[in-house]
Design an enzyme around this catalytic site. Structure first.
Site, PDB file in Angstrom:
ATOM      1  N   THR A   1      10.608  -6.166  -9.863  1.00 30.55           N
ATOM      2  CA  THR A   1      10.655  -6.044  -8.409  1.00 30.55           C
ATOM      3  C   THR A   1      10.595  -7.484  -7.947  1.00 30.55           C
ATOM      4  O   THR A   1      10.360  -8.379  -8.756  1.00 30.55           O
ATOM      5  CB  THR A   1       9.438  -5.197  -7.954  1.00 30.55           C
ATOM      6  OG1 THR A   1       9.612  -3.856  -8.401  1.00 30.55           O
ATOM      7  CG2 THR A   1       9.233  -5.188  -6.456  1.00 30.55           C
TER       8      THR A   1
ATOM      9  N   ASP B   1      10.635   6.601 -10.285  1.00 25.89           N
ATOM     10  CA  ASP B   1       9.318   6.490  -9.640  1.00 25.89           C
ATOM     11  C   ASP B   1       8.807   7.857  -9.163  1.00 25.89           C
ATOM     12  O   ASP B   1       7.659   7.976  -8.740  1.00 25.89           O
ATOM     13  CB  ASP B   1       9.376   5.515  -8.452  1.00 25.89           C
ATOM     14  CG  ASP B   1       9.098   4.076  -8.890  1.00 25.89           C
ATOM     15  OD1 ASP B   1       8.724   3.865 -10.059  1.00 25.89           O
ATOM     16  OD2 ASP B   1       9.246   3.166  -8.060  1.00 25.89           O
TER      17      ASP B   1
ATOM     18  N   SER C   1       4.212   1.310  -5.552  1.00 27.33           N
ATOM     19  CA  SER C   1       2.971   0.508  -5.551  1.00 27.33           C
ATOM     20  C   SER C   1       3.161  -0.802  -4.804  1.00 27.33           C
ATOM     21  O   SER C   1       2.270  -1.661  -4.819  1.00 27.33           O
ATOM     22  CB  SER C   1       2.548   0.190  -6.988  1.00 27.33           C
ATOM     23  OG  SER C   1       2.225   1.356  -7.672  1.00 27.33           O
TER      24      SER C   1
ATOM     25  N   GLY D   1       5.679  -6.103 -10.097  1.00 28.10           N
ATOM     26  CA  GLY D   1       4.809  -5.770 -11.235  1.00 28.10           C
ATOM     27  C   GLY D   1       4.384  -4.320 -11.313  1.00 28.10           C
ATOM     28  O   GLY D   1       3.405  -4.018 -12.001  1.00 28.10           O
TER      29      GLY D   1
HETATM   30  N1  GLY Z   1       9.588   0.525  -8.363  1.00 28.09           N
HETATM   31  C1  GLY Z   1       8.294  -0.048  -8.284  1.00 28.09           C
HETATM   32  C2  GLY Z   1       7.501   0.418  -7.128  1.00 28.09           C
HETATM   33  O1  GLY Z   1       8.091   0.858  -6.161  1.00 28.09           O
HETATM   34  O2  GLY Z   1       6.301   0.381  -7.131  1.00 28.09           O
END
Ligand code: GLY
Length: 573
Positions: free
Chosen positions: A378, A420, A450, A469
């Site tokens: 990310t 996710d 997250s 992360g």
């Molecule tokens: N794809 C990582 C997040 O959205 O937390």
């Protein structure tokens, strides 16, 4: 979470200051650049430069944040994107708002779409190929940010990204090694390989990369806004490649997508006001719950970097991540921030924390459901302008290079954000974890995240920060925040300091190599903690506006990012 200043506290502060002198810091990092006119910290220097250029042309923090994000879509294809989504926390003229441009499940998505007829997970289907792709939120989201707050004309903000894609950009060491590492994924689809594995090999560091399809798309985006991506030939091209490989993403999904302005999660921490992202991200809730539990257990009074602080952090995160278990995107059956942050519940949570002993995660009564862990690719950018406005923006394709599929003619990589969601209820995912009911796939639903773009302020000082992360995002963000608001670290030191992490399951503290002194490690083990050393945790990019009007930017040395200010010099204030 204010505290009063007593003589005892002053003495403790002195002890903490002395301890600080011996605090672990990784290899010396130059102080954060300080100047005037605005500051940018992002994952790539060519993207940071794009943001700074827009600030120098008179753009505000939002103009610069959008320009940086669009430049990342070109030079940082692992995570920067037009084919993914994200969140932004904006503080303009003292008012905070948050934009949710998270992807949604396509209309054709179904709860069991990643299971076969026997109910077994279909290997890799939520990670690789277009079935893994959520409806991209970035095209409408970045435009919406600019529409509400931007000062410069939209084409001016898009211009640096067009230039990078059309004239070409230098492939850096980091992109070259990411291409190498993910060459298998990129070679799965000839559409992707033809761009990112020219002649069959990943582009080497130092080569000039041009993305003519993306340049054309960005030019149309500059002219027509999101419709350039979400309708007409671009949307048709996305649908075509999605159908070719069995995806359910359609042009109608793209046209129907809307970003949503939401109320931030707000809390006070050690005298600072904090605003972060609410659902569909769990990030702000985890930050708020953890900060509250730390305050209730007197975390700041324990010796810095000692076993008690590490233990209390782990215990607070263990409980906050257990509670994450219940969460799902808006409209799901999950609980809300208001309920999870209810003082009565937090009192109960804090009462269960023992100072002398770890609570095994199996005994931290989880609310029904189970937590999950995200991929780590990310990207986060933080921007300040010369007037003290800030933006914290985190954006993602989920995994590195998303689902691996590039839309031909557009050079646009599609995300794999569907992973996710709870893709296989009751079954371990690729990380050995099973996931909760509130986060199951439903058409139009946003998958739980997250990501924790966060803004905090106190007495004329403003900070914007965040991290990539996956599940490490809120824990990395919190530790940098604590370094600033409790220990008053310089910005760069706050970002640099070694970090630890706990996420309830697996029941273990992850620690960066320099994070725990031998005696601290021994004391944690004697409390019952398992500790695993890992290379790094998160990559925080942060900016700070000082009360005298100066600005600073700090990029995380873990991530090879870059930070700069619009101009050298002294603030007129
Ligand atoms: N794809 C990582 C997040 O959205 O937390």
């Amino acid at each position: 979470m204010d505290h009063v200043n007593t003589p005892a506290r002053a003495a403790r502060t002195l002890c903490l200051t002395l301890l600080l002198a011996a605090a672990p810091l990784p290899a010396a990092h130059p102080p954060a650049p300080r100047g005037v006119g605005g500051a940018v910290a992002s994952a790539e220097d060519q993207a940071t430069d794009a943001g700074l250029e827009v600030l120098r042309r008179g753009g505000n923090a939002v103009d610069a944040a959008v320009a940086t994000a669009l430049a990342l879509a070109v030079v940082h294809p692992q995570a920067g994107n037009l084919g993914g989504g994200g969140f932004a926390v904006v503080r303009m003229d003292g008012a905070v708002s948050t934009l949710d441009f998270r992807e949604t499940a396509p209309a054709g998505a179904r709860k069991n779409m990643f299971l076969d007829r026997r109910g077994e997970p279909v290997d890799g289907s939520s990670l690789v190929g277009p079935l893994a792709a959520g409806v991209p939120g970035s095209p409408a989201g970045l435009h919406e940010l600019h529409s509400r707050y931007g000062r410069l004309p939209w084409p001016t903000v898009v211009a640096p990204a067009i230039r990078l894609a059309s004239r070409g950009f230098v492939v850096g060491e980091r992109l070259a090694s990411a291409l190498e590492e993910h060459a298998d994924l990129l070679s799965r689809f000839p559409e992707t390989a033809s761009v990112w594995l020219p002649g069959g090999s990943p582009a080497a560091a130092g080569t000039i990369m041009r993305l003519p399809g993306l340049a054309t798309l960005l030019r149309r985006y500059a002219e027509h806004g999101p419709a350039a991506v979400t309708s007409g030939p671009a949307a048709a091209a996305i649908e075509l490649v999605s159908r070719r490989y069995g995806g359910v993403l359609r042009a109608t999904d793209l046209a129907a997508y809307t970003p949503v302005w939401r109320e931030p999660v707000r809390f006070r921490a050690w005298g600072w006001e904090v605003a972060s992202m609410d659902l569909p991200s769990s990030g702000g809730i985890i930050l708020a719950e953890t900060a509250d539990l730390l305050r209730r257990t007197g975390w700041e009074r324990a010796p810095r970097f000692g076993a008690v602080q590490a233990h209390l952090l782990a215990e607070a995160w263990r409980r906050a991540f257990a509670d994450r278990f219940l969460l799902g995107g808006p409209g799901s059956t999950g609980v809300t921030a208001v309920r999870l942050l209810d003082p009565a519940w937090l009192r109960r949570r804090a009462a269960g924390i023992r100072r002398d002993r770890a609570t095994p995660s199996d005994r931290v009564e989880p609310w029904p459901g189970r937590r999950r862990m995200e991929s780590r690719e990310t990207t986060h950018l933080s921007v300040a302008d010369g007037k003290g406005n800030v933006v914290a923006l985190t954006t993602t394709l989920n995994g590195s290079f998303g689902c691996g599929l590039l839309v031909p003619g557009l050079d646009l990589l599609l995300n794999n954000e569907m992973d996710d969601f709870t893709t296989a209820p009751g079954r371990p995912n690729q990380f050995g974890l099973v996931q909760g009911e509130a986060n199951t796939v439903a058409p139009g639903r946003r998958m739980l995240s997250s990501m924790s773009p966060t803004v905090l302020w106190r007495d004329g000082e403003v900070v914007a920060l965040g991290s990539p992360g996956g599940s490490r995002i809120p824990t990395a963000t919190l530790q940098v925040m604590l370094n600033l608001v409790v220990f008053h670290d310089p910005l760069q030191a706050a970002v640099d300091r070694p970090r630890i992490h706990h996420q309830w399951r697996p029941d273990r503290i992850d620690a960066e190599p320099d994070a725990l002194a031998p005696e601290t490690l021994a004391a944690l083990r004697s409390r019952g903690h398992t500790v695993l050393f890992v290379p790094s945790l998160g990559r925080v990019n942060a900016v700070r506006v000082l009360p005298d009007g100066h600005v600073e930017a700090a990029a995380d040395p873990r991530g090879g990012g870059s930070a700069g200010v619009a101009a050298e010099g002294r603030s007129p204030r």
